[in-house]
Design a protein around this motif. Structure first.
Motif, PDB file in Angstrom:
ATOM      1  N   THR A   1       0.809  -1.220   0.000  1.00  0.00           N
ATOM      2  CA  THR A   1       0.000   0.000   0.000  1.00  0.00           C
ATOM      3  C   THR A   1       0.842   1.269   0.000  1.00  0.00           C
ATOM      4  N   ALA A   2       2.134   1.148   0.277  1.00  0.00           N
ATOM      5  CA  ALA A   2       3.023   2.310   0.214  1.00  0.00           C
ATOM      6  C   ALA A   2       4.467   1.853   0.369  1.00  0.00           C
ATOM      7  N   VAL A   3       5.379   2.573  -0.289  1.00  0.00           N
ATOM      8  CA  VAL A   3       6.823   2.421  -0.072  1.00  0.00           C
ATOM      9  C   VAL A   3       7.407   3.826  -0.083  1.00  0.00           C
ATOM     10  N   HIS A   4       8.084   4.208   0.993  1.00  0.00           N
ATOM     11  CA  HIS A   4       8.568   5.583   1.073  1.00  0.00           C
ATOM     12  C   HIS A   4       9.606   5.735   2.183  1.00  0.00           C
ATOM     13  N   ASN A   5      10.141   6.935   2.285  1.00  0.00           N
ATOM     14  CA  ASN A   5      11.039   7.268   3.387  1.00  0.00           C
ATOM     15  C   ASN A   5      10.227   7.854   4.533  1.00  0.00           C
ATOM     16  N   HIS A   6      10.817   7.905   5.715  1.00  0.00           N
ATOM     17  CA  HIS A   6      10.250   8.649   6.834  1.00  0.00           C
ATOM     18  C   HIS A   6      11.169   9.799   7.231  1.00  0.00           C
TER      19      HIS A   6
ATOM     20  N   VAL B   1       9.713  19.005   8.361  1.00  0.00           N
ATOM     21  CA  VAL B   1       8.781  18.043   7.774  1.00  0.00           C
ATOM     22  C   VAL B   1       9.566  17.201   6.777  1.00  0.00           C
ATOM     23  N   THR B   2       9.610  15.890   6.994  1.00  0.00           N
ATOM     24  CA  THR B   2      10.500  15.025   6.210  1.00  0.00           C
ATOM     25  C   THR B   2       9.772  14.134   5.206  1.00  0.00           C
ATOM     26  N   ALA B   3       8.463  13.979   5.340  1.00  0.00           N
ATOM     27  CA  ALA B   3       7.717  13.142   4.391  1.00  0.00           C
ATOM     28  C   ALA B   3       6.227  13.408   4.543  1.00  0.00           C
ATOM     29  N   LEU B   4       5.508  13.264   3.430  1.00  0.00           N
ATOM     30  CA  LEU B   4       4.059  13.388   3.416  1.00  0.00           C
ATOM     31  C   LEU B   4       3.527  12.377   2.402  1.00  0.00           C
ATOM     32  N   HIS B   5       2.654  11.466   2.855  1.00  0.00           N
ATOM     33  CA  HIS B   5       2.206  10.400   1.964  1.00  0.00           C
ATOM     34  C   HIS B   5       1.014   9.664   2.569  1.00  0.00           C
ATOM     35  N   ASN B   6       0.512   8.673   1.844  1.00  0.00           N
ATOM     36  CA  ASN B   6      -0.554   7.806   2.337  1.00  0.00           C
ATOM     37  C   ASN B   6       0.033   6.496   2.837  1.00  0.00           C
ATOM     38  N   HIS B   7      -0.690   5.837   3.735  1.00  0.00           N
ATOM     39  CA  HIS B   7      -0.315   4.500   4.194  1.00  0.00           C
ATOM     40  C   HIS B   7      -1.315   3.450   3.737  1.00  0.00           C
ATOM     41  N   MET B   8      -2.541   3.882   3.422  1.00  0.00           N
ATOM     42  CA  MET B   8      -3.607   2.952   3.047  1.00  0.00           C
ATOM     43  C   MET B   8      -4.160   3.328   1.679  1.00  0.00           C
ATOM     44  N   LEU B   9      -4.913   2.422   1.061  1.00  0.00           N
ATOM     45  CA  LEU B   9      -5.436   2.643  -0.283  1.00  0.00           C
ATOM     46  C   LEU B   9      -6.916   2.979  -0.314  1.00  0.00           C
ATOM     47  N   ASP B  10      -7.685   2.511   0.668  1.00  0.00           N
ATOM     48  CA  ASP B  10      -9.130   2.696   0.642  1.00  0.00           C
ATOM     49  C   ASP B  10      -9.607   3.197   1.999  1.00  0.00           C
ATOM     50  N   ASP B  11      -8.880   4.191   2.542  1.00  0.00           N
ATOM     51  CA  ASP B  11      -9.193   4.696   3.872  1.00  0.00           C
ATOM     52  C   ASP B  11     -10.315   5.727   3.829  1.00  0.00           C
ATOM     53  N   GLU B  12     -11.046   5.789   4.943  1.00  0.00           N
ATOM     54  CA  GLU B  12     -12.159   6.716   5.091  1.00  0.00           C
ATOM     55  C   GLU B  12     -12.175   7.251   6.519  1.00  0.00           C
ATOM     56  N   PRO B  13     -11.943   8.559   6.720  1.00  0.00           N
ATOM     57  CA  PRO B  13     -11.650   9.573   5.705  1.00  0.00           C
ATOM     58  C   PRO B  13     -10.269   9.347   5.080  1.00  0.00           C
ATOM     59  N   ARG B  14     -10.007  10.008   3.953  1.00  0.00           N
ATOM     60  CA  ARG B  14      -8.701   9.916   3.315  1.00  0.00           C
ATOM     61  C   ARG B  14      -7.672  10.536   4.237  1.00  0.00           C
ATOM     62  N   LEU B  15      -6.613   9.779   4.541  1.00  0.00           N
ATOM     63  CA  LEU B  15      -5.636  10.228   5.530  1.00  0.00           C
ATOM     64  C   LEU B  15      -4.253  10.414   4.905  1.00  0.00           C
ATOM     65  N   PHE B  16      -3.559  11.411   5.400  1.00  0.00           N
ATOM     66  CA  PHE B  16      -2.193  11.696   4.990  1.00  0.00           C
ATOM     67  C   PHE B  16      -1.307  11.602   6.224  1.00  0.00           C
ATOM     68  N   PHE B  17      -0.126  11.020   6.050  1.00  0.00           N
ATOM     69  CA  PHE B  17       0.788  10.800   7.165  1.00  0.00           C
ATOM     70  C   PHE B  17       2.008  11.701   6.971  1.00  0.00           C
ATOM     71  N   MET B  18       2.244  12.559   7.963  1.00  0.00           N
ATOM     72  CA  MET B  18       3.308  13.546   7.879  1.00  0.00           C
ATOM     73  C   MET B  18       4.387  13.223   8.921  1.00  0.00           C
ATOM     74  N   HIS B  19       5.582  12.940   8.433  1.00  0.00           N
ATOM     75  CA  HIS B  19       6.701  12.604   9.314  1.00  0.00           C
ATOM     76  C   HIS B  19       7.562  13.840   9.561  1.00  0.00           C
ATOM     77  N   PHE B  20       8.255  13.855  10.676  1.00  0.00           N
ATOM     78  CA  PHE B  20       8.963  15.061  11.094  1.00  0.00           C
ATOM     79  C   PHE B  20      10.245  14.702  11.837  1.00  0.00           C
ATOM     80  N   TRP B  21      11.093  15.706  12.010  1.00  0.00           N
ATOM     81  CA  TRP B  21      12.376  15.509  12.695  1.00  0.00           C
ATOM     82  C   TRP B  21      12.868  16.832  13.272  1.00  0.00           C
TER      83      TRP B  21
END
Length: 320
Positions: A113-118, A276-296
């Protein structure tokens, strides 16, 4: 006498076997298939932490603890009427491990459902692969174990964060998984003013493997493919503090946001010196649509806690 001793030996074996298999049958099947037991969590979740204790990752001169930002985890929940479970997970992988692990997962019907950096600038670079699947508990766990076998993920023995007791709660997706309900002896010496952090953020965290972890659930419970996604499956804001000396701490984690919250949180974090180091999705069919924001950031812990609270005030979180 010999018969009595033999009977006692058999009884002891039975008792030990029962203790090792104290969970529900579907949980025991997962533990057997993976080759590692998990922890029952709130919301009917059975979660297995697989921290990358084998990795030596540094960022801006800070060596990252496994419980801080290097924790693979798999969370299972019963699904449907039959003997099936659903799994969601976050796998911490080095660059050379991504393709071999993905190949095995795809071949056996587990969704990526996702591949990314944090994080940015970490050395060596780590990537995070989010997975989703469903099936018979033992078979699904065996598939996941086989896929992780294509990586160097440790499975055996004690980890740097210790073994969490049953019923503990944990961060959403950062760190190594469930956080112990009570601090262990080494954790009690954590070089942080955790009371000041709690006061600033408005939530009480828990100590885990040399890290102070705070979990903040959203006001609504998200769903994925129509199923509720409890906090233990990655639906809550996760904030981790790792002491770096002199009252300072490195912080990381992820904010779980709806679209209208993304940019207000970015502005709040940056205004408080948090990258802010990353912004992306973790799921494909989430409700509500969610965005995950990583930080450092790595700065005065109390100052950073106030900055994080400023960002949290822009998010629809559950009342503490």
């Amino acid at each position: 006498m010999r018969r009595s001793l033999a009977s006692l030996a058999v009884l002891g074996t039975i008792v030990l076997a029962s203790a090792a298999s104290a969970g529900e049958p579907w949980q025991d099947a997962i533990a057997t298939g993976l080759g590692k037991p998990g922890t029952p969590m709130p919301g009917g979740v059975y979660r297995v932490g697989l921290p990358r204790t084998d990795l030596n990752v540094t960022l801006d001169g800070v060596r990252l603890k496994p419980s801080f930002a290097l924790g693979s985890w798999l969370a299972f929940v019963q699904h449907g009427a039959g003997n099936e479970v659903m799994v969601m997970g976050d796998l911490v992988l080095t660059e050379d491990e991504v393709s071999p692990v993905m190949k095995r997962l795809v071949e056996h019907g587990v969704e990526i459902t996702a591949v990314h950096n944090h994080l940015l600038r970490a050395s060596p670079s780590t990537l995070y692969m989010h997975v989703s699947g469903h099936g018979e508990p033992g078979k699904l766990a065996t598939v996941l174990a086989g896929a992780l076998g294509a990586s160097r993920t440790p499975f055996g023995g004690e980890t740097a964060g210790g073994t969490p007791p049953s019923g503990s709660t944990g961060p959403a997706s950062a760190g190594e998984g469930p956080v112990p309900a009570k601090a262990t002896v080494p954790d009690q010496a954590l070089d942080l003013d955790t009371a000041a952090i709690d006061a600033a953020i408005g939530r009480k965290g828990k100590v885990n493997g040399g890290v102070y972890a705070v979990s903040v659930p959203r006001s609504e419970t998200p769903k994925d493919h129509g199923m509720v996604v409890p906090e233990a499956m990655g639906s809550a804001v996760a904030i981790n503090f790792q002491p770096t000396g002199g009252g300072k701490a490195a912080i990381t984690g992820d904010f779980v946001l709806t679209a209208d919250e993304v940019n207000p949180v970015i502005r709040a974090l940056r205004a408080n010196g948090i990258e802010v180091t990353a912004l992306h999705n973790h799921m494909l069919d989430d409700e509500p649509r969610l965005f995950f924001m990583h930080f450092w950031a790595n700065d005065d812990a109390a100052k950073l806690a106030k900055g994080l609270r400023d960002a949290l005030d822009r998010v629809k979180v559950a009342k503490g």
